[in-house]
Design a protein around this motif. Sequence first.
Motif: not given
Length: 351
Positions: A193-196, A234-240, A246-248, A315-318
């Motif tokens: 869970i992050g924020a930038m 979202g693409h960067l998180l998916s590629r990782a 979830t991105v808002d 928010i991203g899950w492993k």
Amino acid sequence: QPLPAALWRPRRDNPPQPIIRRGRRKPGGRAIARSAAAASPPAASSSGSGALSPFDRGLKRKQKNWAALQAEPAKCDYLREEVGGRIADRVFDIPRTFPLALDVGSGRGYIAQHLTKETVEKLIQVDIAENALKNAVESEIPTVSVVADEEFLPFKEDTFDLVVSSLSLHWVNDLPRAFKEIHQVLKPDGVFIGAMFGGDTLYELRCSLQLAELEREGGFSPHVSPFTAVSDLGHLLSRAGFNTLTVDTDEIQVNYPGLFEVMEDLQGMGESNCSWNRKPLLHRDTMLAAAAIYQEMYGNSDGSVPATFQIYYMIGWKFHESQARPAQRGSATVSFGDLAKINGLISRGKK
């Protein structure tokens, strides 16, 4: 409290080092423009031997250390505390207890102060600035402080149940690599869970400085660093490797007496510009013109000026076998054409 040896990643003989591309700088003078704020590296920056390094990480460490040693460091922490509280709210929305969590770029512990022992049993705080960790705010959660770079987390794979990060990742040189490092240290079914900061952050300050410099000096240089676009996040998180993403976005607007107060508080937050291509000096008349333009274009009726901070929350899950998955194609038992009869279908199902 020492960190258990079992959590450390084995030391490698030749750890990867970022390739630094140094921009030209003019000697002498205090860099007034360095107090212009913050943002993130371009989403297109690549990893590997050809990676670009737009930010001076050594300077960023000095800026954050300086800010943490001020007489009243909490005076400029209002934005970080607000976003830290919103990150904690997202942690509370997950109905589970996290035995071990990691705060990447924790600063003075802006997320930890909002968490409870019932939610997080132990928290590891990581930051490049040792003074920020030494002057951390109080928290009821047991914490361990580790001085480390967000791009090179010194922990073993599958270590943490939860990783959080608040307003830190916009200063890393290789954002894709940072996301991969976070994904690697998460346990299966762990959550990040992050924020930038987002692309519209401080657009008032950016436009005012550019217009003033263009008028007074016949050209302009970037004084607010580049930001990652929400469409790329979202693409960067998916590629990782993250799934169930979830991105808002959200905006926080703060009113200040004028442009100089905006820049002073950004410096107090440790959010001064640290780009290699930053301009080392802005002339006095350019700064005065920028302040007048800021007031004329964006000023409020009471004489104050707004500064907008756009925040991206992610928010991203492993992956884990127990996680819910989409149903197989063609397995539906109800047609979309029957949606008009949904009440009748529900009634029959109850019977």
